[in-house]
Design a protein around this motif. Structure first.
Motif, PDB file in Angstrom:
ATOM      1  N   LEU A 176       0.809  -1.217   0.000  1.00 48.94           N
ATOM      2  CA  LEU A 176       0.000   0.000   0.000  1.00 48.94           C
ATOM      3  C   LEU A 176       0.847   1.274   0.000  1.00 48.94           C
ATOM      4  N   PHE A 177       2.185   1.109   0.075  1.00 46.24           N
ATOM      5  CA  PHE A 177       3.111   2.257   0.114  1.00 46.24           C
ATOM      6  C   PHE A 177       2.805   3.181   1.295  1.00 46.24           C
ATOM      7  N   ILE A 178       2.595   2.573   2.461  1.00 46.16           N
ATOM      8  CA  ILE A 178       2.357   3.351   3.678  1.00 46.16           C
ATOM      9  C   ILE A 178       3.280   2.842   4.784  1.00 46.16           C
ATOM     10  N   HIS A 179       3.426   3.657   5.825  1.00 42.19           N
ATOM     11  CA  HIS A 179       4.240   3.267   6.976  1.00 42.19           C
ATOM     12  C   HIS A 179       3.455   2.263   7.824  1.00 42.19           C
ATOM     13  N   ARG A 180       4.164   1.390   8.516  1.00 43.26           N
ATOM     14  CA  ARG A 180       3.483   0.399   9.365  1.00 43.26           C
ATOM     15  C   ARG A 180       2.656   1.074  10.449  1.00 43.26           C
ATOM     16  N   ASN A 181       3.102   2.214  10.935  1.00 40.88           N
ATOM     17  CA  ASN A 181       2.317   2.924  11.960  1.00 40.88           C
ATOM     18  C   ASN A 181       0.981   3.403  11.384  1.00 40.88           C
ATOM     19  N   THR A 182       1.020   3.823  10.103  1.00 41.62           N
ATOM     20  CA  THR A 182      -0.220   4.246   9.445  1.00 41.62           C
ATOM     21  C   THR A 182      -1.160   3.057   9.295  1.00 41.62           C
ATOM     22  N   LEU A 183      -0.599   1.916   8.942  1.00 36.67           N
ATOM     23  CA  LEU A 183      -1.403   0.700   8.813  1.00 36.67           C
ATOM     24  C   LEU A 183      -2.044   0.347  10.150  1.00 36.67           C
ATOM     25  N   GLN A 184      -1.264   0.396  11.221  1.00 37.76           N
ATOM     26  CA  GLN A 184      -1.806   0.032  12.526  1.00 37.76           C
ATOM     27  C   GLN A 184      -2.896   1.010  12.951  1.00 37.76           C
ATOM     28  N   TYR A 185      -2.734   2.267  12.625  1.00 39.24           N
ATOM     29  CA  TYR A 185      -3.773   3.253  12.939  1.00 39.24           C
ATOM     30  C   TYR A 185      -5.084   2.893  12.241  1.00 39.24           C
ATOM     31  N   ARG A 186      -4.998   2.499  10.975  1.00 40.31           N
ATOM     32  CA  ARG A 186      -6.205   2.142  10.219  1.00 40.31           C
ATOM     33  C   ARG A 186      -6.841   0.860  10.759  1.00 40.31           C
ATOM     34  N   LEU A 187      -6.018  -0.107  11.145  1.00 41.46           N
ATOM     35  CA  LEU A 187      -6.557  -1.349  11.713  1.00 41.46           C
ATOM     36  C   LEU A 187      -7.290  -1.058  13.024  1.00 41.46           C
ATOM     37  N   ASP A 188      -6.678  -0.218  13.856  1.00 45.85           N
ATOM     38  CA  ASP A 188      -7.314   0.144  15.128  1.00 45.85           C
ATOM     39  C   ASP A 188      -8.610   0.913  14.884  1.00 45.85           C
ATOM     40  N   LYS A 189      -8.605   1.781  13.888  1.00 48.10           N
ATOM     41  CA  LYS A 189      -9.796   2.549  13.542  1.00 48.10           C
ATOM     42  C   LYS A 189     -10.921   1.615  13.106  1.00 48.10           C
ATOM     43  N   PHE A 190     -10.576   0.608  12.305  1.00 51.83           N
ATOM     44  CA  PHE A 190     -11.578  -0.348  11.834  1.00 51.83           C
ATOM     45  C   PHE A 190     -12.206  -1.094  13.014  1.00 51.83           C
ATOM     46  N   THR A 191     -11.383  -1.574  13.935  1.00 51.69           N
ATOM     47  CA  THR A 191     -11.898  -2.318  15.086  1.00 51.69           C
ATOM     48  C   THR A 191     -12.764  -1.427  15.977  1.00 51.69           C
ATOM     49  N   GLU A 192     -12.330  -0.200  16.154  1.00 53.35           N
ATOM     50  CA  GLU A 192     -13.079   0.732  16.992  1.00 53.35           C
ATOM     51  C   GLU A 192     -14.453   1.045  16.385  1.00 53.35           C
ATOM     52  N   LYS A 193     -14.504   1.236  15.081  1.00 51.73           N
ATOM     53  CA  LYS A 193     -15.755   1.630  14.422  1.00 51.73           C
ATOM     54  C   LYS A 193     -16.730   0.460  14.238  1.00 51.73           C
ATOM     55  N   THR A 194     -16.199  -0.747  14.047  1.00 52.13           N
ATOM     56  CA  THR A 194     -17.069  -1.891  13.724  1.00 52.13           C
ATOM     57  C   THR A 194     -17.223  -2.896  14.856  1.00 52.13           C
ATOM     58  N   GLY A 195     -16.260  -2.948  15.753  1.00 53.01           N
ATOM     59  CA  GLY A 195     -16.303  -3.957  16.801  1.00 53.01           C
ATOM     60  C   GLY A 195     -15.724  -5.298  16.358  1.00 53.01           C
ATOM     61  N   PHE A 196     -15.202  -5.372  15.136  1.00 53.62           N
ATOM     62  CA  PHE A 196     -14.617  -6.619  14.628  1.00 53.62           C
ATOM     63  C   PHE A 196     -13.104  -6.596  14.838  1.00 53.62           C
ATOM     64  N   ASP A 197     -12.635  -7.562  15.627  1.00 49.64           N
ATOM     65  CA  ASP A 197     -11.203  -7.688  15.912  1.00 49.64           C
ATOM     66  C   ASP A 197     -10.597  -8.680  14.927  1.00 49.64           C
ATOM     67  N   LEU A 198      -9.672  -8.223  14.097  1.00 47.30           N
ATOM     68  CA  LEU A 198      -9.104  -9.086  13.061  1.00 47.30           C
ATOM     69  C   LEU A 198      -8.138 -10.127  13.615  1.00 47.30           C
ATOM     70  N   LYS A 199      -7.929 -10.137  14.914  1.00 44.66           N
ATOM     71  CA  LYS A 199      -7.158 -11.217  15.530  1.00 44.66           C
ATOM     72  C   LYS A 199      -8.047 -12.423  15.825  1.00 44.66           C
ATOM     73  N   ASN A 200      -9.356 -12.203  15.693  1.00 42.47           N
ATOM     74  CA  ASN A 200     -10.328 -13.275  15.914  1.00 42.47           C
ATOM     75  C   ASN A 200     -10.631 -13.967  14.583  1.00 42.47           C
ATOM     76  N   TYR A 201     -10.540 -15.285  14.573  1.00 38.64           N
ATOM     77  CA  TYR A 201     -10.702 -16.060  13.339  1.00 38.64           C
ATOM     78  C   TYR A 201     -12.048 -15.796  12.663  1.00 38.64           C
ATOM     79  N   HIS A 202     -13.129 -15.823  13.412  1.00 42.98           N
ATOM     80  CA  HIS A 202     -14.459 -15.643  12.835  1.00 42.98           C
ATOM     81  C   HIS A 202     -14.652 -14.209  12.323  1.00 42.98           C
ATOM     82  N   SER A 203     -14.114 -13.240  13.052  1.00 45.11           N
ATOM     83  CA  SER A 203     -14.184 -11.859  12.585  1.00 45.11           C
ATOM     84  C   SER A 203     -13.395 -11.677  11.293  1.00 45.11           C
TER      85      SER A 203
END
Length: 300
Positions: free
Chosen positions: A258-285
């Motif tokens: 994606l040509f982004i910094h890993r910190n930027t990626l982590q920010y987006r992942l955290d934003k996704f979990t916060e907004k949706t409640g889906f934790d991507l560390k969970n297999y079913h999620s």
């Protein structure tokens, strides 16, 4: 559909075996599915436009006797349930089916095959079914990887100016019902071409999730719209999450792609979990989120 064809063409024939040589002069023959189901239509009863329409819907039986004996035998075996080829020193096989788009009728198959031969094993066979469809038969685990097929697709695009899509089949033993499995993979391939027209390499794993999404009712799809409405608002986040999952949750590869910094990626992942409640560390999620990504990128 088949019954309507039989009723429309009054002198048509239906049988469970391929046409005999004596039946080829007066009838056009079509194989209606990957099972033993044949329709013969009297040539005098069908005009050119109807013939072309049926060719687009079914496998048109037109033996290419210019093929070498081994190629001809395989063509008849896979596409028309002909006699089984002689397997010599073969334990396992795998099919890579291909469909060519934008091909010129003047382009010789031999030129295309020469490009293939730079990638496939010397023991692999290329079997054609018409001008734009065929299959590579790989033997004894001398298999191409997905990256090889992507490189081959790029080479063909560069050299011959047409696009090609491959279907990566599964390895099978000679005791398997080979023509039946081939037909099932071919049927799945055709669905994948419709769902994912821009893809160069398809497989069961890439097609089945899209097939599942396509079969959900509107009220069931409404759940995705509710849970993942953020994807409507933030297409960048949608691309990020889809790329992350397709990279098996590997942060470094995702950030690089994606040509982004890993910190930027982590920010987006955290934003996704916060907004949706889906934790991507969970297999079913993880699975549910990927299906949602496919839905939002399918244009439905």
């Amino acid at each position: 559909m088949k019954h309507k064809i039989l009723a429309y063409y009054k002198h048509s024939l239906e049988q469970s075996t391929p046409p005999a040589p004596s039946q080829l002069s007066d009838y056009h023959w079509f194989k209606t599915n990957f099972q033993d189901d044949w329709i013969g239509i009297l040539k005098q009863e069908i005009d050119e436009s109807q013939l072309e329409l049926l060719k687009a819907c079914y496998d048109f039986f037109e033996p290419d006797e210019t093929l070498k004996k081994e190629e001809y035998t395989w063509n008849q075996y896979l596409y028309f349930n002909g006699e089984k080829p002689a397997f010599k020193n073969v334990e396992t096989i795998r099919f890579i089916q291909f469909q060519i788009k934008g091909i010129s009728v003047s382009l010789e198959k031999k030129l295309i095959e020469s490009a293939f031969e730079g990638f496939i094993d010397t023991n692999s066979l290329i079997i054609w079914n018409g001008l734009s469809e065929g299959v590579v038969i790989e033997q004894n685990a001398q298999y191409l990887e997905e990256e090889d097929l992507l490189a081959l697709a790029q080479a063909l695009q560069s050299d011959f100016f047409f696009s090609i899509c491959f279907y990566l089949g599964k390895e099978m033993k000679l005791s398997s019902p080979i023509p039946t499995i081939f037909g099932q993979e071919r049927n799945l391939f055709s669905k994948g071409l419709a769902f994912m027209p821009k893809s160069n390499v398809l497989s069961m794993e890439t097609i089945l999730p899209n097939l599942l999404i396509s079969r959900l009712r509107e009220d069931e799809l409404h759940l995705f719209k509710e849970w993942f409405s953020i994807f409507d608002e933030d297409k960048e986040l949608l691309l990020t999450i889809k790329t992350f999952i397709e990279n098996n949750g590997h942060s470094t590869n995702t950030a690089k792609q994606l040509f982004i910094h890993r910190n930027t990626l982590q920010y987006r992942l955290d934003k996704f979990t916060e907004k949706t409640g889906f934790d991507l560390k969970n297999y079913h999620s993880y699975i549910t989120t990927y299906l949602a990504c496919l839905y939002y990128t399918s244009g439905r």
